[in-house]
Design a protein around this motif. Structure first.
Motif, PDB file in Angstrom:
ATOM      1  N   ARG A 165      -0.662   8.119   3.549  1.00 16.11           N
ATOM      2  CA  ARG A 165      -1.210   8.598   2.266  1.00 16.11           C
ATOM      3  C   ARG A 165      -0.206   8.351   1.142  1.00 16.11           C
ATOM      4  O   ARG A 165       0.187   9.244   0.419  1.00 16.11           O
ATOM      5  N   ASN A 209      -9.680  -0.840   6.791  1.00 16.74           N
ATOM      6  CA  ASN A 209      -8.473  -0.961   7.597  1.00 16.74           C
ATOM      7  C   ASN A 209      -8.238  -2.431   7.927  1.00 16.74           C
ATOM      8  O   ASN A 209      -9.139  -3.114   8.411  1.00 16.74           O
ATOM      9  N   SER A 234      -6.780   7.093  -1.277  1.00 19.15           N
ATOM     10  CA  SER A 234      -5.451   7.126  -0.672  1.00 19.15           C
ATOM     11  C   SER A 234      -5.238   5.853   0.143  1.00 19.15           C
ATOM     12  O   SER A 234      -6.195   5.181   0.526  1.00 19.15           O
ATOM     13  N   THR A 235      -3.962   5.526   0.359  1.00 22.88           N
ATOM     14  CA  THR A 235      -3.682   4.340   1.176  1.00 22.88           C
ATOM     15  C   THR A 235      -2.640   4.669   2.241  1.00 22.88           C
ATOM     16  O   THR A 235      -1.775   5.514   2.052  1.00 22.88           O
ATOM     17  N   ASP A 236      -2.753   3.961   3.359  1.00 17.36           N
ATOM     18  CA  ASP A 236      -1.749   3.988   4.425  1.00 17.36           C
ATOM     19  C   ASP A 236      -1.309   2.554   4.646  1.00 17.36           C
ATOM     20  O   ASP A 236      -2.069   1.625   4.390  1.00 17.36           O
ATOM     21  N   PHE A 237      -0.099   2.393   5.143  1.00 19.46           N
ATOM     22  CA  PHE A 237       0.272   1.041   5.540  1.00 19.46           C
ATOM     23  C   PHE A 237       1.262   1.092   6.703  1.00 19.46           C
ATOM     24  O   PHE A 237       1.854   2.123   6.981  1.00 19.46           O
ATOM     25  N   SER A 285     -13.375   4.137   4.527  1.00 23.27           N
ATOM     26  CA  SER A 285     -12.032   3.585   4.688  1.00 23.27           C
ATOM     27  C   SER A 285     -12.104   2.122   5.108  1.00 23.27           C
ATOM     28  O   SER A 285     -13.047   1.680   5.768  1.00 23.27           O
ATOM     29  N   PHE A 317      -2.755  -2.386   6.428  1.00 25.73           N
ATOM     30  CA  PHE A 317      -2.914  -1.354   5.413  1.00 25.73           C
ATOM     31  C   PHE A 317      -4.315  -0.799   5.522  1.00 25.73           C
ATOM     32  O   PHE A 317      -5.226  -1.429   6.047  1.00 25.73           O
ATOM     33  N   LYS A 318      -4.442   0.410   5.016  1.00 21.96           N
ATOM     34  CA  LYS A 318      -5.710   1.106   5.122  1.00 21.96           C
ATOM     35  C   LYS A 318      -5.981   1.746   3.768  1.00 21.96           C
ATOM     36  O   LYS A 318      -5.106   2.415   3.214  1.00 21.96           O
ATOM     37  N   LEU A 319      -7.133   1.501   3.244  1.00 24.67           N
ATOM     38  CA  LEU A 319      -7.512   2.114   1.972  1.00 24.67           C
ATOM     39  C   LEU A 319      -8.618   3.116   2.254  1.00 24.67           C
ATOM     40  O   LEU A 319      -9.594   2.796   2.928  1.00 24.67           O
ATOM     41  N   ASN A 320      -8.419   4.344   1.758  1.00 21.69           N
ATOM     42  CA  ASN A 320      -9.445   5.365   1.955  1.00 21.69           C
ATOM     43  C   ASN A 320      -9.991   5.773   0.594  1.00 21.69           C
ATOM     44  O   ASN A 320      -9.243   5.992  -0.347  1.00 21.69           O
ATOM     45  N   TYR A 321     -11.295   5.877   0.528  1.00 21.48           N
ATOM     46  CA  TYR A 321     -11.897   6.468  -0.660  1.00 21.48           C
ATOM     47  C   TYR A 321     -12.925   7.464  -0.163  1.00 21.48           C
ATOM     48  O   TYR A 321     -13.970   7.097   0.367  1.00 21.48           O
TER      49      TYR A 321
END
Lengths: 563, 1092
Positions: B785, B949, B793-796, B947, B939-943
């Motif tokens: 996050r 991925n 939010s994003t994860d990587f 999401s 990377f993962k983008l969540n809205y």
């Protein structure tokens, strides 16, 4: 905390106790399909089975293939046949490479190792099993020593100097990188060893087949005769040849009444006749090569029909029921025009028809591949003609290592050498006697094949040869070639000749006759003194640093990598 | 100290009755239970003892009344009902009136816990782990179209290099953790599922370099959906507790279990389409026949040699219609593969038991025709709490796999098969009759190799190669807390476990007579074979875990002692028969010619003892120690036991008071560690001298000594020094770890160590031959996050690693027997294993193009002669003349049996030493197959609930020998060739980089840098879009979860490599050959998960 201590120790003790108790037993597992050394060598049967194991190794197609190829392929008898593999083609072209499997001696050392193992452990069985008597032990030692020394004899004739190993390979602690010993030292050792045990060997086995399929006292004599011939100790050679010949004469006399129809005297020597009544010949072939274990046989490797082990060398290299021509075929000069008489065979000679046939312009090798042959040899016709022959459906031809005519011709060769240096114009009576003996031996073998019984007159004349060592030597050598054609003897005969002469000239003259073109290139290839022998195998050189390649095969440039 | 607890219990148990003296055993206890609405039916009323074990039990009737006979007055009464608060009432009377309270009336309890990690031993808080390991939750892979979990791990674990073996169904992957550390032994990491190791036997001639099927079979038995998390243990400090099993690292898989709460039913369905990427573009029939006529003519310089009726388009030829086509064999054998995966799980639990039951059914068809894989897997996990002290755990898993494979490699056949040939027999007008066409036995002798190649389409549908396997793994476990049960008590826990592993495989193969026209007498006509293998392994484990409680909470300590024994046996049988009267009968038991029958048996045993301890002071200073002792059947009594110790330390600097100001650093730690692990040989009975029965001679059986016993054999040992750093920033929003390591493998085990033949043997089965070093580093960073704005939010994650492998000591005879001599033949590269050099070096010639002319002249005479001709040149490029003043011609291996004079149109190889002779002295180093860097990122983008991925993986700086292209451009055989050879040299004066066609002649495709290509790539491993519906909305429909996702696998691959797929597995000694295997398929997936 202190109160916990007992629990902790208890837990520990439990765990350790549970797992460690009987650990050693738990971790010792024995192979389900094999016996381990610790449980072997306890009874007579163990020795017997291991001795048979030595024969089984020698009987492998790897070994027979090499016995045949080393003694035959490079000789003037052999040219390529049908779909000859690349390696054999190269060898026939005189290109012997260290990467060829013919340069690999491992199959023979496998036999040697099995023999060494028996020699090492058999005395222990003698102490454990009262049924295994000292005399049985001595017989085992003689038999196995003979097999092992036969292998060394093949190896030195092929490679000259080889590693001499007389301890079994049991443990990885041993040193397996053994330097080579010289031809002469190995020959002396293997003769000496056989001299010690020769009279311990069995004369006759309970199983009749074994008398020729396993080593007997007489096959040891034959082996010793051959070894002395190579050692150029001709008196001893003659001595052992005589022991063999006398044994056969004795047996002939004993069995005369039962076998009179088959074995006849040719000169003073009892041989199986080619003709048994009527005008059909080929009987000797049928007995010696068709059925096997004949009267004349001394030692041959036994193959039986419907057993999984077959003599696949014969079927793939010489031919089979389905492939008329194998990888190898006979040189043209052996067969061509033989019906009208060529330099090798008279038209009356049974042997060329027994050993070869024409198939689409190629001369197929028939010796061993045929089960039976029959030829018409009626008086009045100009020569022997083909009637019919049948080939084996599966390849179970026995592979003959020594037989009577081989021994007779060894003696002939020795007698010629015993005469020493001869002045053609002043031959001493002693020399003449040696030549006479040699001639009578050759003549007997020759006459059997040329059917002198069938009232033919086409025979050898002593005075045509008797004045000259070269002509006498040539006579014996040619007769050996005719008689022992395709039996893995010819190349060794030529090498022996070259060793005796001290140069390769006569060997080359004989060996190049089969080449139509490129004779000069072949002469050049065989000119190097040690080109008579095979190169050491590449894989062997890699792992044994004490081994130095035969200089005739040193390419000069080793593989270097530029970075 | 709470160690008086036991005393206390004893005291209560003995004193209570006499103190109260009101009730005694046998009294009837009765009462009424109500809630605010009145009497309650079917409420559970239990008499429980001090450790909550139930001793008596009853339920209330319709009026809320209950009664039972008291067992022990010291016990208590426990009353429970779903949705109500459980009550525990001491026994102080015989009649009770109990009022139940709804659980919702309770105040919410905030649970705080530290994240603990258990990898085969102690459960250690994540912040206290001092060894090198990496853990990934399987949640990250949810919905990915993977059949086995290793496919999903690609590029996620630093230092773990995973390469798919091929795109065939069931071909598996090969994995290397921290590089290769063995010569020809097993290099695959150990796979552990719920603490259990899959133990089977390996035959002595097991080829580890090419054996991944077994490992795959093991992974195939774990449905990815059942996996909770995966831990990869990398350094010896982490793997030492696995001893000799974990020498190549450990992949520790934890499966999901049930947990207390309402039952949850989840169903998911996934559908995937897969397609083959196009590899080398092949010639069509017209181009092929023209090439072949040229190739036959050039090598013999004779029109007669090129006169092959199949290439002549002669309408009078009876088979003319069969040889006048433009068949795309590749297209004929590929298709769109389809995978359908169903998965259903039920999990839940109550105060007495937790359970989880799952079942999955997968059915997959390959992207090559004629392949199909069906798998059914089920797993039952049950935890039963007998009391607070005693827990019974049982697990049961079953996997049935039915893998219908192709009988042979269809794609490689398709790449080789002549394209002018018809697939189906055609009538006189060229119309297909629908019958498969097989080249006739009387076709030209030159094309015998083509004749012996089956029609791949016919092979796919007529032949069969069917492998079925069943794996059943029941497990039973007893956990007993001998001392305290709470965190603030000293605990001593005993765990006893027994696991059975039953594995059976059946292989049925059938090869029909029609495929090659050799006739009925051939031993492969209607050949049927069936093999089966069954094994049973039993593993018993006893574990004692001791966690003392210190009043001073700065100290924490835990220790574990474990003993394990395994034993098992296996049996296999195989039968083959040929000459079945019809292809419809394929059972080997039917009447036919039996051509093979064999059986074999195996057994294995081992003992392992492990001690491991963890100490932490103030949660800042940690020390770990472990030692494992392995007992093996593979060694003789002297070498039987191996000891594998490990020590590691950790300092969490970020928790020091002086770091308090740096609030943005949430973790800063350093982890030095050392450990030693070992490796044992694969086969048993090595230390015995064995006597084996063999063939008979003159009717007598023979026995011979079949091996040299290995008294000197030792454990291969691998020592690892590792230093690791953990970093965390902004409340662990970004976490990272870095590891540097050196591994020294000594006493390397080498299988089939060549011996001088004069020993009577060709090889020792195994020998310790030298040592090897692996050095490297690994880097891993995760952002959780990272950008968090409103619903967005994003994860990587990023990982990369490097490994350097060096041979530091080896017997020279071992090196020379490993190294091949230059064999003067086309297509072969030298393998060199040299001291102080890594594995995987490629050696060959340097390719410099094609000679334009045969004859040399200083100035070009167009179409006749020119300066670009095969003549010898000196260092400065000047032409060397012979004594007659003519330029010296260029030779290949002059003076040997392979001597060849180069001509116009032949390949130019660089004459390194300018001696006018291309031979072994011109071979140079061309590169290494080992990658400089491997890794991946994602990377993962969540809205909100949506999401996206993405995961990439890459390899940099490795070289691949493209043997597929080599074979497709050699123009040396009758095989179909690449379209690239249309640019070949055809006539004097042609300027091109592709040599002339020469059938079975010349040296135009020697192992050279022409076919060595860079294998660097960047692949989009997968990209997935998923959406979860709002649970509040779903609740109205009685659902708890709906999740939809679409994903694309292997969407693109950026690479300079010209082959179909730069991802190629390692061959022997680390050299990578790309032999036109089925490339990794591209796939698209759509799926849904529904929770009830």
């Amino acid at each position: 905390m202190n109160r916990l201590q007992p629990y902790k120790t208890l837990g520990l003790a439990c765990c350790i106790g549970l797992t460690l108790a009987g650990c050693s037993d738990f971790l010792s597992i024995l192979p389900p399909n094999e016996i381990v050394l610790e449980n072997y060598w306890t009874a007579e049967a163990d020795v017997e089975n291991a001795v048979i194991g030595c024969y089984a190794a020698l009987q492998s197609s790897d070994c027979i293939g090499k016995m045949a190829a080393w003694g035959e392929i490079r000789s003037d008898n052999i040219v390529p046949g049908m779909s000859t593999p690349d390696m054999e083609t190269q060898v026939l072209k005189g290109n012997l490479l260290p990467s060829h499997s013919y340069s690999n001696w491992t199959p023979f050392y496998q036999v040697i190792n099995r023999c060494n193992t028996v020699l090492y452990y058999a005395p222990m069985v003698n102490q454990e099993d009262p049924n295994y008597t000292p005399s049985e032990l001595k017989a085992t030692v003689a038999e196995v020593t003979a097999l092992r020394n036969l292998c060394y004899f093949y190896l030195i004739r092929t490679f000259k100097d080889v590693p001499f190993v007389n301890q079994p390979s049991i443990d990885d602690n041993q040193n397996y990188r053994v330097p080579v010993s010289s031809f002469d030292s190995i020959l002396t050792v293997i003769i000496d060893e056989l001299e010690l045990v020769k009279d311990d060997a069995v004369r006759q086995y309970a199983n009749v087949t074994s008398n020729t399929a396993r080593i007997t006292r007489y096959s040891i004599y034959a082996l010793l005769a051959d070894m002395y011939l190579w050692k150029q100790d001709y008196a001893n050679c003659v001595k052992y040849c005589d022991l063999v010949i006398d044994h056969k004469i004795k047996r002939y006399n004993e069995e005369k009444n039962t076998t009179a129809s088959k074995v006849k005297l040719f000169g003073a020597y009892p041989l199986i006749s080619e003709q048994i009544g009527g005008n059909t010949t080929g009987y000797a072939y049928n007995e010696i090569f068709g059925t096997g274990h004949s009267f004349e046989s001394l030692f041959e490797l036994d193959f039986e029909e419907n057993v999984s082990i077959s003599n696949s060398f014969i079927s793939s290299y010489y031919g089979s029921n389905s492939t008329s021509v194998g990888y190898l075929s006979a040189a043209e000069f052996l067969f061509k025009d033989a019906s009208s008489g060529n330099s090798m065979f008279k038209r009356t000679d049974c042997r060329y028809l027994e050993s070869m046939e024409e198939s689409n312009g190629v001369y197929a090798i028939d010796k061993y591949t045929r089960l039976t042959v029959a030829f018409d040899n009626s008086p009045g016709t100009s020569g022997t003609t083909y009637v019919n022959a049948s080939r084996r459906s599966t390849s179970y031809a026995n592979w003959i290592i020594y037989r009577l005519t081989d021994v007779m011709l060894m003696k002939a060769e020795a007698e010629v050498q015993l005469a020493g240096v001869v002045d053609p114009n002043a031959i001493t009576p002693e020399q003449r006697a040696h030549y006479r003996t040699a001639f009578s031996l050759v003549s007997s073998v020759y006459n059997r094949a040329n059917n002198i019984q069938g009232s033919r007159t086409d025979t050898l004349v002593f005075n045509n040869f008797a004045n000259n060592r070269i002509t006498m030597e040539d006579l014996v050598l040619k007769e050996r070639q005719r008689e022992l054609l395709f039996e893995g003897k010819r190349w060794y005969d030529l090498v022996r000749l070259a060793r005796r002469e001290g140069n390769n000239n006569r060997l080359i003259n004989y060996a190049v006759t089969k080449y139509i073109d490129n004779q000069s290139a072949m002469r050049k290839k065989m000119n190097a003194p040690l080109a008579l022998y095979f190169p050491y195998s590449e894989s062997e050189l890699k792992v044994n640093p004490y081994l130095k390649q035969n200089p005739a095969y040193e390419t000069g440039s080793t593989t270097n990598i530029t970075d | 100290m709470k160690n008086y607890l036991l005393y206390g219990l004893l005291l209560i148990a003995t004193l209570t009755p006499s103190l109260l003296n009101a009730q005694k055993a046998g009294d009837i206890i009765s009462g009424t239970i109500t809630d605010k609405l009145g009497p309650m039916i079917q409420v559970n009323v239990k008499e429980v003892d001090a450790s909550n074990r139930i001793v008596a039990h009853c339920a209330t009737d319709i009026n809320g009344n209950f009664s039972f006979k008291l067992v022990n007055p010291a016990n208590k009464i426990q009353v429970s009902y779903v949705g109500y608060r459980t009550q525990i009432i001491p026994i102080n009377g015989t009649v009770y009136t109990i009022r139940m309270l709804e659980s919702t009336q309770l105040r919410e309890v905030v649970v705080s816990s530290t994240k603990k990690v258990e990898t085969g031993g102690l459960a250690i808080p994540a912040r206290e782990i001092s060894s090198a390991s990496q853990i990934i939750s399987a949640k990250e892979f949810e919905g990915l179209p993977v059949t086995t979990i290793d496919e999903a791990l690609q590029g996620r674990i630093s230092g773990l290099d995973i390469v798919a073996n091929s795109g065939n169904l069931g071909a598996g992957t090969s994995m290397r953790l921290r590089g290769v550390s063995s010569i020809n032994g097993n290099t695959e990491p150990l796979i552990v599922v719920d603490g259990n190791v899959w133990e089977t036997d390996e035959s002595s001639d097991f080829d580890y370099n090419n054996a991944n099927e077994e490992k795959f079979a093991q992974l195939l038995n774990v449905n990815p959906e059942d996996i909770e998390s995966i831990a990869v243990l990398k350094d010896a400090a982490a793997t030492a507790i696995w001893g000799s099993q974990g020498a190549n690292g450990v992949i520790d898989i934890k499966t999901k279990r049930g947990s207390r709460g309402p039952s949850v039913v989840t169903y998911s369905y996934r559908m995937t389409g897969t397609t083959q990427p196009e590899g080398i573009r092949l010639m069509n029939g017209d181009e092929y026949t023209m090439l072949m006529k040229e190739a036959y003519f050039n090598s013999r310089l004779s029109d007669a040699a090129a006169d092959i009726v199949e290439f002549n388009y002669d309408p009078t030829y009876s088979e003319y219609e069969m040889y006048n086509n433009n068949t795309d064999w590749r297209r004929a054998v590929i298709q769109t593969g389809l995978q359908k995966n169903h998965y259903l799980s039920v999990s839940g639990g109550g105060e007495k038991a937790n359970f989880r039951i799952s079942g999955g059914y997968d059915t997959e068809t390959g992207s090559v025709i004629g392949q199909r894989l069906d798998r059914f897997s089920t797993r039952v996990a049950l935890d039963y709490f007998v009391s607070d002290r005693i827990k019974i755990v049982t697990n049961f898993s079953l996997t049935h796999t039915n893998n219908k494979k192709n009988y042979g490699g269809l794609l490689s056949l398709a790449y080789s098969k002549m394209p002018n040939l018809a697939i189906y027999e055609e009538d006189e007008f060229g119309r297909s009759t629908g019958q498969y066409y097989h080249m006739l036995a009387n076709s030209s002798q030159e094309l015998v190799d083509q004749r012996n190649m089956e029609n791949p389409v016919a092979l796919a549908y007529l032949a069969k190669d069917n492998e079925r396997s069943n794996n059943i793994q029941p497990e039973f476990q007893l956990v007993y807390n001998l001392l305290g049960t709470e965190h603030d008590q000293t605990q001593l826990k005993y765990e006893g476990k027994i696991v059975f592993n039953i594995f059976n495989t059946y292989t049925d193969r059938f090869y029909p007579v029609d495929l090659i026209t050799t006739g009925w007498s051939n031993s492969s006509a209607n050949l049927s074979s069936s093999d089966n293998y069954k094994s049973l392994g039993i593993t018993t484990t006893h574990t004692a875990t001791f966690i003392p409680h210190f009043d001073n909470t700065d100290h924490s300590f835990m220790a574990l002692l474990r003993g394990q024994t395994t034993s098992g046996n296996s049996a296999s049988q195989s039968t083959s028969a040929y000459g079945f009267p019809t292809g419809n009968i394929t059972s080997t038991s039917a009447e036919a010619i039996l051509s093979g029958f064999s059986t074999s048996a195996g057994q294995w045993r081992s003992i392992y003892l492990t001690f491991s301890a963890h100490y932490a002071y103030k949660g800042r200073y940690m020390a770990d120690f472990s030692i494992r002792r392995d007992g093996s059947t593979k060694f003789g009594p002297q070498q039987r036991w191996g000891n594998f110790p490990a020590v590691s330390l950790r300092w969490n600097a970020s928790d020091e008071p002086f770091m308090e100001n740096l609030g943005w650093i949430s973790m800063l730690s350093i982890r030095p560690g050392w450990g030693k692990v070992g490796n044992q040989p694969g086969s048993d009975y090595l230390y015995f001298s064995k006597y084996t029965p063999s063939s008979t001679y003159v009717g007598q059986t023979s026995i011979y000594p079949s091996n040299i016993r290995l008294s000197n054999l030792k454990w291969e040992s691998k020592e690892t020094w590792n230093i690791g750093f953990d970093l965390g920033f902004f409340e662990d929003m970004i976490t990272s770890d870095v590891n540097l390591y050196t591994q020294l493998t000594t006493d390397l085990l080498m299988y089939n160590r060549a011996l001088p033949g004069s020993s009577g043997y060709t090889a020792l089965q195994v020998q310790n031959v030298g040592s090897m070093r692996n050095r490297g580093w690994e880097f891993n960073i995760n952002g959780n996050r990272l950008i968090h704005k409103g619903r967005f939010s994003t994860d990587f994650n990023v990982t990369f690693a490097n490994n350097m492998n060096t041979i530091i000591d080896m017997d020279p005879t071992v090196l020379s027997s490993l190294n091949s001599q230059f064999d003067r033949s086309n297509g072969s590269y030298l393998t060199r294993v040299q001291l102080n050099n890594p594995f995987g070096s490629i050696y060959g010639f340097r390719y410099k193009g094609v000679y334009q002319y045969t004859d040399y002249t200083e100035n070009e005479v167009r179409g006749v002669s020119g300066p670009d001709a095969p003549v010898v040149r000196n260092k400065d490029g000047g032409v060397i003349l012979d004594e007659t003043g003519r330029p010296k011609p260029m030779y290949f291996c002059y003076g040997t049996t392979s001597e060849y004079e180069f001509k116009g149109g032949d390949a130019i190889y660089e004459d390194i030493n300018n001696d006018g002779n291309i031979n072994e002295l011109d071979i140079v180093y061309l590169g290494s197959s080992l990658p400089k860097i491997t890794g991946g990122f994602g990377f993962k983008l969540n809205y909100g609930r949506l999401s996206w991925n993405n995961q990439f993986n890459f390899r940099l700086g490795n070289m691949i020998i493209n043997s597929a292209r080599m074979n497709a451009e050699s123009m040396y055989t009758n095989n179909n060739q690449s379209k690239a050879v249309n640019w070949r040299w055809r006539t004097e004066g042609d300027r091109t980089s592709v040599p002339r066609a020469l059938y079975n002649y010349g040296y135009n495709w020697l192992g050279s840098d022409r076919f060595v290509e860079g294998g660097s790539f960047l692949r989009l491993n997968y990209s997935q879009l998923s959406y979860s519906f709002d649970p509040a909305t779903l609740k109205r429909f009685g659902l708890s979860q709906i999740r939809l996702y679409v994903s694309a696998n292997n969407l693109f691959c950026l690479t300079g490599y010209s082959g179909a797929d730069p991802e190629v597995g390692y061959g022997g000694y680390g050299i990578v050959y790309d032999a036109s295997q089925t490339p990794r398929a591209k796939s698209m997936t759509a799926g849904i998960t529904i929770g009830l």
